[in-house]
Enzyme design. Structure first.
Site, PDB file in Angstrom:
ATOM      1  N   ARG A 138      39.833  64.878  39.337  1.00  0.00           N
ATOM      2  CA  ARG A 138      39.195  63.739  40.013  1.00  0.00           C
ATOM      3  C   ARG A 138      39.367  63.832  41.539  1.00  0.00           C
ATOM      4  O   ARG A 138      38.723  63.097  42.283  1.00  0.00           O
ATOM      5  CB  ARG A 138      39.800  62.407  39.557  1.00  0.00           C
ATOM      6  CG  ARG A 138      39.745  62.079  38.062  1.00  0.00           C
ATOM      7  CD  ARG A 138      38.375  62.142  37.496  1.00  0.00           C
ATOM      8  NE  ARG A 138      38.098  63.430  36.900  1.00  0.00           N
ATOM      9  CZ  ARG A 138      36.889  63.884  36.587  1.00  0.00           C
ATOM     10  NH1 ARG A 138      35.822  63.150  36.840  1.00  0.00           N
ATOM     11  NH2 ARG A 138      36.720  65.075  36.053  1.00  0.00           N
ATOM     12  N   LYS A 198      26.170  68.228  37.231  1.00  0.00           N
ATOM     13  CA  LYS A 198      25.395  68.254  35.990  1.00  0.00           C
ATOM     14  C   LYS A 198      24.320  67.170  35.941  1.00  0.00           C
ATOM     15  O   LYS A 198      23.257  67.389  35.356  1.00  0.00           O
ATOM     16  CB  LYS A 198      26.317  68.119  34.788  1.00  0.00           C
ATOM     17  CG  LYS A 198      27.007  66.774  34.635  1.00  0.00           C
ATOM     18  CD  LYS A 198      27.907  66.755  33.413  1.00  0.00           C
ATOM     19  CE  LYS A 198      28.627  65.429  33.265  1.00  0.00           C
ATOM     20  NZ  LYS A 198      27.733  64.319  32.957  1.00  0.00           N
ATOM     21  N   THR A 199      24.571  66.021  36.571  1.00  0.00           N
ATOM     22  CA  THR A 199      23.569  64.951  36.533  1.00  0.00           C
ATOM     23  C   THR A 199      22.297  65.379  37.252  1.00  0.00           C
ATOM     24  O   THR A 199      21.181  65.115  36.787  1.00  0.00           O
ATOM     25  CB  THR A 199      24.123  63.663  37.157  1.00  0.00           C
ATOM     26  OG1 THR A 199      25.322  63.290  36.470  1.00  0.00           O
ATOM     27  CG2 THR A 199      23.111  62.540  37.059  1.00  0.00           C
ATOM     28  N   GLN A 206      36.877  68.803  28.806  1.00  0.00           N
ATOM     29  CA  GLN A 206      36.935  67.392  29.178  1.00  0.00           C
ATOM     30  C   GLN A 206      36.743  66.477  27.972  1.00  0.00           C
ATOM     31  O   GLN A 206      36.379  65.312  28.117  1.00  0.00           O
ATOM     32  CB  GLN A 206      35.892  67.082  30.256  1.00  0.00           C
ATOM     33  CG  GLN A 206      36.125  67.851  31.556  1.00  0.00           C
ATOM     34  CD  GLN A 206      35.180  67.429  32.665  1.00  0.00           C
ATOM     35  OE1 GLN A 206      35.235  66.314  33.169  1.00  0.00           O
ATOM     36  NE2 GLN A 206      34.293  68.346  33.055  1.00  0.00           N
ATOM     37  N   ASP A 236      23.817  64.392  27.050  1.00  0.00           N
ATOM     38  CA  ASP A 236      24.892  64.539  28.031  1.00  0.00           C
ATOM     39  C   ASP A 236      26.241  64.311  27.344  1.00  0.00           C
ATOM     40  O   ASP A 236      26.325  63.626  26.318  1.00  0.00           O
ATOM     41  CB  ASP A 236      24.702  63.525  29.153  1.00  0.00           C
ATOM     42  CG  ASP A 236      25.593  63.796  30.353  1.00  0.00           C
ATOM     43  OD1 ASP A 236      26.171  64.902  30.433  1.00  0.00           O
ATOM     44  OD2 ASP A 236      25.708  62.904  31.209  1.00  0.00           O
ATOM     45  N   GLU A 237      27.311  64.870  27.915  1.00  0.00           N
ATOM     46  CA  GLU A 237      28.675  64.733  27.379  1.00  0.00           C
ATOM     47  C   GLU A 237      28.706  65.081  25.887  1.00  0.00           C
ATOM     48  O   GLU A 237      29.306  64.374  25.066  1.00  0.00           O
ATOM     49  CB  GLU A 237      29.204  63.304  27.606  1.00  0.00           C
ATOM     50  CG  GLU A 237      29.187  62.847  29.047  1.00  0.00           C
ATOM     51  CD  GLU A 237      30.256  63.526  29.913  1.00  0.00           C
ATOM     52  OE1 GLU A 237      30.953  64.426  29.419  1.00  0.00           O
ATOM     53  OE2 GLU A 237      30.366  63.151  31.096  1.00  0.00           O
TER      54      GLU A 237
END
Length: 767
Positions: free
Chosen positions: A614, A58-59, A266, A235-236
């Site tokens: 992770r 996503k970044t 998340q 973002d987020e």
């Protein structure tokens, strides 16, 4: 779990970019992107939600999209606002954008956190906001100090615990969290805000709240910034709280060029008033929005992704990408059922001997208190480790408070230990009194000097306080000489350190009390491996052991990266590791005992999803048949989340598992009950400790002070009362071990307790 490139399986027709909304984005910004990522970058105008699963890149999508806005002349750099949730993330985004556009081009953009954005806006618009131009931003410590003064002014309880409680209540109210009306908090809130106004100060929550209020009430200011920020990226987005959500709505409504990126699965920051509702409601707020699903994962193996998908699927979701990957198959995900928490720690140490030193390894726990056995095991093995997001176990304040007593009785010359010990709990023994005793000791025994001063009536107003402290110290000495380090620690805790921690712990009280329980366990584990049977020698050896652990923590690693990172799941968000161990997946831990309703359970499930996602190469989930928690050996049930693991998960057993509750783990995974479990080779232990085959520890744990339930009174169905856990009911009894144990169901979970240790009293006999 894998899909071929060239298809867009996670996008439906109505979610594809609308005609006329896509610009001719330069090819170099699209090269290397998958079709879903490219669609997100090309959709430059109008509302857009990018639902990005873990490891979905996503970044890169965010930075490529910002670069595309500039290079297609859709926006000037100064018209772009990109909001992230950490300063580190904002810095990384600026760095990436600098590589795509050049630092000079990026400089006019607002790439920042919500708090930084609001602080900057309020500085510019200070007059309209009714603030001094150089207003002060107070930190959490300042907030508590101000609230203590306010509480004293109002004639209310003004201790540290009350100040922390009021700070939490005020913060929740400012962030829009639903709260119960409380007249006292309202009174404190008003007085606190008046005090801040007199100081020309804002707290961190005020930065958001005052900006929202300014935009809602001042049309000129709102128009100025809504016109300035023609393109907004957040973002987020699933982590926005109600005030942040409202800020985005206010600024984006005029031009409607809003891109949000996130994943409701998340959302793990409910304690900060964030909920996944904002992301889930995005298409309700913006009915013409495009939605792009990023489900292709570049981090994990198919086996890890299959497990992650199975864990999260039971949670309802409006938008959820199907996790896919082009990565090759990896080893199966494992569920390791350990005999106890020491077996969990030994599992990691044993396996690290066969893992390249360059690999990143993480041990993820639900609470900080669970890291202690791992710190001990890694230190003994000489392996570098770091504790992320918190202090190492023996560096924590409550642990240092307790250890100060042991240091002092072992070495009465230790003035530093004396200074700390007399302050936990606070007894009214100040610096002058300590100086007086030190002068009388003249470099000698401080406790003896204090006792002489007490007998001679030379301690003035501190006579009572010194008498209580010396009596407490005598209790610790007696416990150390008769029972060893664990009994000495219990004497320290019972003499006031536990009460002191409960009064001063604030929001982290529960974690700190669990750490003190962990210290008892550490002392018992050490004594079980000791080469001497003398309790006093065990105590002094334990002090040396703790000092060496701390020294090992401080050793220069000569630039080497620690082999293992220990952290809570919350601290692992945004990180990735080659090998991940998710420990303590048991009822009362994962989900946590504080999870009281369906919403809490859903967040706990999201936490486990985040933890497992992770992993890059291997994922190991573990639970223990018993562990040392809350000052007792407990046997938690397997987590309800284990029922959802896919059949491909491999079940292993390590050590002798003594858990009477839901112990048939293979049946939880839909396996034939008779399938043999693979067992690793037994681990070598000291002669006085438990073996991997599961024999009980030879050194008995002394347990808590309190009543004891007679074996004749113990019967299935009997109602009992524990001095700490409250009322419960005996559900099973095991008498085959050297010491009888009972399984008791309490309100917060089921525990396996030894009759000779647990402070249990009979409330009502069975039948």
């Amino acid at each position: 779990m894998r899909r071929e490139r060239g298809t867009v399986p996670n996008m439906i027709a109505s979610e594809l970019p609308l005609a006329g909304t896509s610009a001719a984005v330069p090819d170099d910004l699209i090269d290397g992107l998958n079709p879903e990522q490219a669609a997100a970058v090309r959709t430059l105008h109008g509302p857009l939600a990018v639902i990005a699963g873990p490891g979905a890149g996503k970044t890169r999508v965010l930075t490529s999209r910002i670069a595309a806005l500039v290079r297609t002349s859709s926006a000037w750099p100064s018209q772009i606002l990109a909001v992230t949730f950490t300063n580190k993330a904002a810095g990384e985004m600026k760095e990436r954008l600098g590589g795509l556009l050049g630092d000079d081009t990026v400089a006019p953009m607002w790439v920042c956190t919500f708090h930084s954005m609001c602080a900057k806006l309020l500085r510019i618009e200070h007059a309209a906001a009714g603030l001094p131009k150089a207003y002060t931003i107070v930190d959490a410590g300042d907030v508590r100090s101000i609230l203590t003064a306010v509480l004293r002014e109002l004639g209310l309880a003004d201790d540290r615990k009350a100040a922390r409680a009021q700070a939490a209540a005020i913060s929740a109210a400012k962030n829009g969290a639903p709260t119960r009306p409380d007249p006292q908090t309202a009174q404190v809130y008003e007085a606190y805000q008046n005090r801040l106004a007199r100081l020309g100060a804002l707290d961190f929550d005020d930065l958001l709240l005052r900006t929202m209020q300014l935009l809602e009430t001042n049309g000129d200011v709102l128009q100025r910034y809504a016109d300035k920020f023609r393109y907004i990226l957040v973002d987020e987005y699933q982590d926005t709280n109600p005030v942040q959500y409202r800020l985005v709505q206010l600024l984006a409504t005029a031009h409607r060029n809003l891109c949000v990126v996130g994943d409701a699965d998340q959302a793990i920051y409910g304690f900060r008033s964030a909920t996944p509702a904002a992301l889930q409601a995005f298409t309700d707020d913006w009915p013409d929005a495009n939605v792009v699903m990023l489900g292709r994962n570049y981090r994990s193996t198919p086996q890890v992704l299959e497990t992650c998908q199975a864990i999260i699927d039971p949670n309802p979701a409006k938008h959820r990408p199907t996790l896919t990957t082009d990565r090759p198959d990896g080893p199966p995900v494992r569920l390791v059922v350990c005999g106890d928490d020491r077996d969990e720690a030994a599992l990691v140490v044993d396996e690290l001997r066969h893992v390249p030193s360059s690999a990143r390894v993480a041990v993820l726990s639900r609470t900080n208190a669970q890291t202690r056995p791992f710190e001990e095991a890694l230190m003994r093995a000489g392996m570098l480790y770091t504790v992320v997001g918190t202090l190492r176990f023996y560096d924590r304040a409550e642990i240092k408070d307790a250890m100060a007593y042991l240091k002092l009785i072992a070495n009465p010359l230790d003035a530093v230990a004396l200074t700390r010990a007399v302050s936990a709990p606070r007894r009214g023994i100040g610096p002058k009194a300590l100086e007086t005793v030190a002068a009388q000791a003249d470099g000698g025994d401080l406790l003896a000097a204090a006792r002489r001063g007490l007998d001679a009536g030379q301690l003035g107003r501190g006579t009572k306080a010194w008498g209580e402290f010396l009596a407490h110290s005598d209790m610790v000495v007696a416990a150390a000489r008769s029972g060893g380090p664990a009994d000495a620690v219990r004497a320290v805790l019972d003499g006031g350190v536990t009460a002191h921690t409960r009064q001063t712990g604030g929001d982290s009280t529960t974690d700190r009390l669990e750490n003190l329980d962990g210290l008892v366990g550490a002392a018992e584990d050490f004594a079980a491996r000791s080469d001497t049977s003398d309790p006093w020698e065990q105590t002094t050896d334990f002090l040396a052991h703790v000092a060496l652990v701390s020294a090992a923590d401080a050793v220069d690693t000569h630039g080497h990266t620690p082999r293992v990172e220990l952290m809570t799941v919350h601290a692992s968000k945004g990180k990735e590791f080659d090998h991940v161990y998710v420990i303590g997946v048991e009822e009362s831990l994962f989900p946590h005992s504080r999870a009281e309703d369906a919403a809490d359970e859903a967040e706990e499930r999201r936490l486990l999803f985040v933890a497992c996602s992770r992993a890059r190469q291997t994922l190991t989930i573990s639970r223990a048949g018993q562990r040392f928690l809350h000052g007792a050996v407990v046997g938690n049930e397997p987590s309800r989340f284990l029922d959802d693991l896919p059949a491909a998960v491999e079940v292993l057993h390590r050590g002798h598992v003594r858990s009477a509750a839901r112990n048939d783990v293979p049946s939880l995974l839909g396996r034939p009950a008779g399938r043999p479990a693979a067992r690793p080779a037994p681990r070598a232990m000291g002669s006085s400790a438990a073996t991997a085959a599961g024999t009980s520890r030879t050194r008995a744990r002394s347990g808590n002070a309190g009543p004891r339930l007679e074996a004749a009174q113990a019967a299935v169905g009997a109602h009992v009362r524990h001095s700490k856990f409250g009322d419960g009911k005996i559900t099973s009894i095991e008498t085959s071990a050297s010491q009888p144990t009972v399984q008791v169901r309490f309100n917060d979970g089921t525990r396996l307790l030894r009759l000779d240790l647990a402070p249990l009293a009979l409330v009502r006999a069975a039948g």
